[in-house]
Design an enzyme around this catalytic site. Structure first.
Site, PDB file in Angstrom:
ATOM      1  N   LYS A  58       8.621  23.020 -12.961  1.00  0.00           N
ATOM      2  CA  LYS A  58       7.636  21.950 -12.816  1.00  0.00           C
ATOM      3  C   LYS A  58       7.283  21.732 -11.354  1.00  0.00           C
ATOM      4  O   LYS A  58       6.101  21.564 -11.010  1.00  0.00           O
ATOM      5  CB  LYS A  58       8.131  20.643 -13.422  1.00  0.00           C
ATOM      6  CG  LYS A  58       7.118  19.525 -13.197  1.00  0.00           C
ATOM      7  CD  LYS A  58       7.184  18.388 -14.148  1.00  0.00           C
ATOM      8  CE  LYS A  58       6.008  17.442 -13.931  1.00  0.00           C
ATOM      9  NZ  LYS A  58       6.051  16.260 -14.807  1.00  0.00           N
TER      10      LYS A  58
ATOM     11  N   GLU B 189      -4.123  18.443 -10.165  1.00  0.00           N
ATOM     12  CA  GLU B 189      -4.630  19.016 -11.408  1.00  0.00           C
ATOM     13  C   GLU B 189      -6.095  19.437 -11.269  1.00  0.00           C
ATOM     14  O   GLU B 189      -6.957  19.082 -12.068  1.00  0.00           O
ATOM     15  CB  GLU B 189      -4.458  18.018 -12.559  1.00  0.00           C
ATOM     16  CG  GLU B 189      -4.340  18.661 -13.933  1.00  0.00           C
ATOM     17  CD  GLU B 189      -3.908  17.692 -15.011  1.00  0.00           C
ATOM     18  OE1 GLU B 189      -4.712  17.415 -15.902  1.00  0.00           O
ATOM     19  OE2 GLU B 189      -2.763  17.219 -14.959  1.00  0.00           O
TER      20      GLU B 189
ATOM     21  N   GLU C 147      10.648  18.957 -23.617  1.00  0.00           N
ATOM     22  CA  GLU C 147      10.056  19.335 -22.336  1.00  0.00           C
ATOM     23  C   GLU C 147      10.717  20.590 -21.770  1.00  0.00           C
ATOM     24  O   GLU C 147      10.062  21.426 -21.142  1.00  0.00           O
ATOM     25  CB  GLU C 147      10.159  18.180 -21.338  1.00  0.00           C
ATOM     26  CG  GLU C 147       9.414  16.917 -21.757  1.00  0.00           C
ATOM     27  CD  GLU C 147       7.896  17.067 -21.749  1.00  0.00           C
ATOM     28  OE1 GLU C 147       7.372  18.095 -21.257  1.00  0.00           O
ATOM     29  OE2 GLU C 147       7.221  16.140 -22.243  1.00  0.00           O
TER      30      GLU C 147
ATOM     31  N   HIS D 107       8.463  10.110 -27.211  1.00  0.00           N
ATOM     32  CA  HIS D 107       7.545  11.071 -26.591  1.00  0.00           C
ATOM     33  C   HIS D 107       7.966  12.511 -26.878  1.00  0.00           C
ATOM     34  O   HIS D 107       7.145  13.349 -27.279  1.00  0.00           O
ATOM     35  CB  HIS D 107       7.479  10.820 -25.086  1.00  0.00           C
ATOM     36  CG  HIS D 107       6.598  11.795 -24.358  1.00  0.00           C
ATOM     37  ND1 HIS D 107       5.230  11.832 -24.508  1.00  0.00           N
ATOM     38  CD2 HIS D 107       6.904  12.798 -23.484  1.00  0.00           C
ATOM     39  CE1 HIS D 107       4.718  12.800 -23.757  1.00  0.00           C
ATOM     40  NE2 HIS D 107       5.710  13.395 -23.132  1.00  0.00           N
TER      41      HIS D 107
ATOM     42  N   ASN E  17       0.793  20.316 -20.007  1.00  0.00           N
ATOM     43  CA  ASN E  17       0.480  19.461 -21.155  1.00  0.00           C
ATOM     44  C   ASN E  17       0.447  20.239 -22.472  1.00  0.00           C
ATOM     45  O   ASN E  17      -0.129  19.752 -23.453  1.00  0.00           O
ATOM     46  CB  ASN E  17      -0.867  18.763 -20.927  1.00  0.00           C
ATOM     47  CG  ASN E  17      -0.827  17.862 -19.716  1.00  0.00           C
ATOM     48  OD1 ASN E  17       0.127  17.142 -19.497  1.00  0.00           O
ATOM     49  ND2 ASN E  17      -1.875  17.927 -18.905  1.00  0.00           N
TER      50      ASN E  17
ATOM     51  N   ARG F 266       0.807  -1.222   0.000  1.00  0.00           N
ATOM     52  CA  ARG F 266       0.000   0.000   0.000  1.00  0.00           C
ATOM     53  C   ARG F 266       0.840   1.273   0.000  1.00  0.00           C
ATOM     54  O   ARG F 266       0.367   2.348   0.366  1.00  0.00           O
ATOM     55  CB  ARG F 266      -0.984   0.016   1.182  1.00  0.00           C
ATOM     56  CG  ARG F 266      -1.985  -1.134   1.152  1.00  0.00           C
ATOM     57  CD  ARG F 266      -3.040  -0.974   2.239  1.00  0.00           C
ATOM     58  NE  ARG F 266      -3.993  -2.055   2.205  1.00  0.00           N
ATOM     59  CZ  ARG F 266      -3.870  -3.194   2.880  1.00  0.00           C
ATOM     60  NH1 ARG F 266      -2.808  -3.379   3.658  1.00  0.00           N
ATOM     61  NH2 ARG F 266      -4.784  -4.136   2.791  1.00  0.00           N
TER      62      ARG F 266
ATOM     63  N   HIS G 220      -0.017  12.960 -27.995  1.00  0.00           N
ATOM     64  CA  HIS G 220      -0.528  11.634 -27.646  1.00  0.00           C
ATOM     65  C   HIS G 220      -1.229  10.983 -28.830  1.00  0.00           C
ATOM     66  O   HIS G 220      -1.223   9.762 -28.967  1.00  0.00           O
ATOM     67  CB  HIS G 220      -1.467  11.733 -26.440  1.00  0.00           C
ATOM     68  CG  HIS G 220      -0.765  12.138 -25.182  1.00  0.00           C
ATOM     69  ND1 HIS G 220      -1.395  12.785 -24.136  1.00  0.00           N
ATOM     70  CD2 HIS G 220       0.530  12.011 -24.801  1.00  0.00           C
ATOM     71  CE1 HIS G 220      -0.528  13.023 -23.179  1.00  0.00           C
ATOM     72  NE2 HIS G 220       0.644  12.567 -23.561  1.00  0.00           N
TER      73      HIS G 220
ATOM     74  N   HIS H  16       0.778  18.385 -25.705  1.00  0.00           N
ATOM     75  CA  HIS H  16       0.678  16.952 -25.432  1.00  0.00           C
ATOM     76  C   HIS H  16      -0.598  16.314 -25.972  1.00  0.00           C
ATOM     77  O   HIS H  16      -0.601  15.123 -26.276  1.00  0.00           O
ATOM     78  CB  HIS H  16       0.781  16.698 -23.925  1.00  0.00           C
ATOM     79  CG  HIS H  16       2.179  16.829 -23.389  1.00  0.00           C
ATOM     80  ND1 HIS H  16       2.929  17.966 -23.539  1.00  0.00           N
ATOM     81  CD2 HIS H  16       2.963  15.944 -22.704  1.00  0.00           C
ATOM     82  CE1 HIS H  16       4.115  17.796 -22.960  1.00  0.00           C
ATOM     83  NE2 HIS H  16       4.160  16.579 -22.457  1.00  0.00           N
TER      84      HIS H  16
ATOM     85  N   ARG I 121      -1.775  22.884 -13.312  1.00  0.00           N
ATOM     86  CA  ARG I 121      -0.913  21.755 -13.674  1.00  0.00           C
ATOM     87  C   ARG I 121      -1.192  21.283 -15.102  1.00  0.00           C
ATOM     88  O   ARG I 121      -0.295  20.796 -15.787  1.00  0.00           O
ATOM     89  CB  ARG I 121      -1.083  20.601 -12.685  1.00  0.00           C
ATOM     90  CG  ARG I 121      -0.154  19.432 -12.986  1.00  0.00           C
ATOM     91  CD  ARG I 121      -0.018  18.455 -11.843  1.00  0.00           C
ATOM     92  NE  ARG I 121       0.950  17.421 -12.174  1.00  0.00           N
ATOM     93  CZ  ARG I 121       1.488  16.577 -11.313  1.00  0.00           C
ATOM     94  NH1 ARG I 121       1.161  16.645 -10.025  1.00  0.00           N
ATOM     95  NH2 ARG I 121       2.374  15.664 -11.696  1.00  0.00           N
TER      96      ARG I 121
ATOM     97  N   LYS J 192       3.344  11.761 -10.684  1.00  0.00           N
ATOM     98  CA  LYS J 192       2.442  10.969 -11.515  1.00  0.00           C
ATOM     99  C   LYS J 192       3.174   9.712 -11.973  1.00  0.00           C
ATOM    100  O   LYS J 192       4.198   9.798 -12.660  1.00  0.00           O
ATOM    101  CB  LYS J 192       1.988  11.765 -12.738  1.00  0.00           C
ATOM    102  CG  LYS J 192       0.950  12.811 -12.449  1.00  0.00           C
ATOM    103  CD  LYS J 192       0.474  13.440 -13.757  1.00  0.00           C
ATOM    104  CE  LYS J 192      -0.637  14.430 -13.528  1.00  0.00           C
ATOM    105  NZ  LYS J 192      -1.121  15.015 -14.806  1.00  0.00           N
TER     106      LYS J 192
END
Length: 365
Positions: free
Chosen positions: A216, A226, A174, A255, A235, A110, A242, A238, A231, A132
């Site tokens: 960041k 977010e 980035e 990426h 993106n 956990r 994607h 992005h 936040r 993330k």
């Protein structure tokens, strides 16, 4: 944030840094096969000399390692080695190891602490920071995961000396993004020193890495889950990217390469919506035009793709809300905002087509 350390050689201080941040010296060290070959002996021997008890995990250096199957196998290795909640996990590598290692740390017993030791420019400036962590599903990338903040992010720019040029340019996507969305002065610095940074010349590379990491971290601290939309500005480009990645089956375009092309689309979208000027569009495209791509990649993965196919593929993006795509646009260079209202497909299509026309004349395809 005082848990982001930029230092060379950072591994020689890891015992002291763990002590200062309340971390035990019982550590699962996760590598991919490439980072194990390049850095494994040095890292493991240094940690052993500093009194660590270690359990080593190694995964293939590919995106498909971010899977339930791989995670389940690694859980078994940890259980058999009697790893319990008193341990932590050090993820050594790029985005794949960082995401997978963070996912395992977030779910094992956990949750055990995770420490990120990124070895790629993209990971140093983006994926290792912010908490993330995720694995992929055949229907989409990073769809299954957690928010699990690293206790430490240990950044050593010297590791970048081993990277091929393609990985450096991927990471620069980035870095450039932070100039676009958050800091006009940083954008100018990147424009002035772009060639020195991609050549990993000092102090330019370390300055760019440290500034990117701090931007960041500041955004994440203000909007961890977010919720405010801040936040989400990370993106920028992005949503388009994607779509390109999915059409390439997450294999044939990196990426950062997809993000570079996605930011060009987002710049044209910003121009169409009237939030940047023609001069700012030209300035932004001028910086993106300095990126290099493998021969044939822009043509096959961008110019030859159908616009409707790209838009349909973009709908696999996990960041969509109520089946609507969310776009980040610029409000001038150095500022960004999240569009909360849906955009008509023809507006999105126009931005893609404009960016393709620019790319066709800018890159050797």
């Amino acid at each position: 944030m005082n848990n982001i350390i930029v230092s060379t050689p950072v591994i020689d201080r890891i015992g002291k840094l763990f002590g200062e941040h309340g971390l035990a010296k019982k550590t699962v060290v996760m590598f991919d096969r490439t980072t194990k070959e390049l850095f494994g002996e040095q890292i493991l021997s240094s940690m052993e000399s500093q009194g660590f008890t270690l359990q080593e995990l190694v995964v293939p250096a590919r995106e498909t390692s971010k899977s339930f199957r791989t995670a389940f196998s690694l859980y078994g290795e940890m259980i058999e080695a009697n790893v319990d909640r008193g341990w932590n996990l050090l993820a050594v590598g790029g985005g794949v190891v960082g995401d997978l290692g963070g996912f395992i740390a977030a779910s094992y017993y956990r949750g055990i602490p995770v420490i990120q030791l990124p070895t790629t420019l993209l990971a140093m400036t983006d994926s290792s920071i912010g908490g993330k962590v995720a694995i992929n599903h055949p229907l989409g990338k990073n769809l299954i995961g957690f928010f699990h903040m690293p206790k430490l992010v240990l950044i050593d720019p010297a590791y970048l000396k081993t990277l091929p040029e393609r990985e450096i340019y991927g990471g620069m996507a980035e870095v450039v993004k932070y100039g676009f969305i958050a800091d006009r002065e940083f954008f100018t610095y990147l424009d002035e020193h772009f060639d020195r940074i991609v050549a990993i010349e000092e102090p330019y590379a370390t300055t760019a890495i440290r500034k990117s990491a701090m931007i960041k971290a500041d955004v994440v601290e203000k909007d961890f889950r977010e919720e405010s939309g801040l936040r989400a500005t990370l993106n920028f480009g992005h949503t388009f990217a994607h779509g390109f990645e999915k059409l390439a089956d997450y294999r044939y375009i990196r990426h950062g390469e997809a993000v570079s092309l996605g930011m060009a689309c987002a710049l044209y979208l910003s121009r169409t919506l009237g939030t940047i000027t023609e001069d700012e569009l030209a300035e932004g495209l001028g910086l993106l035009g300095r990126f290099r791509f493998p021969k044939g990649l822009v043509k096959k993965r961008f110019l030859e793709q159908g616009t409707e196919d790209i838009i349909q593929s973009m709908h696999s993006d996990k960041k969509k809300v109520d089946s609507q795509l969310r776009f980040v646009i610029l409000d001038g260079i150095g500022r960004a905002k999240l569009l909360r209202d849906a955009l008509p497909n023809d507006v999105v299509a126009r931005s893609i087509e404009d960016a393709r026309a620019w790319a066709a004349t800018t890159f050797t395809c």
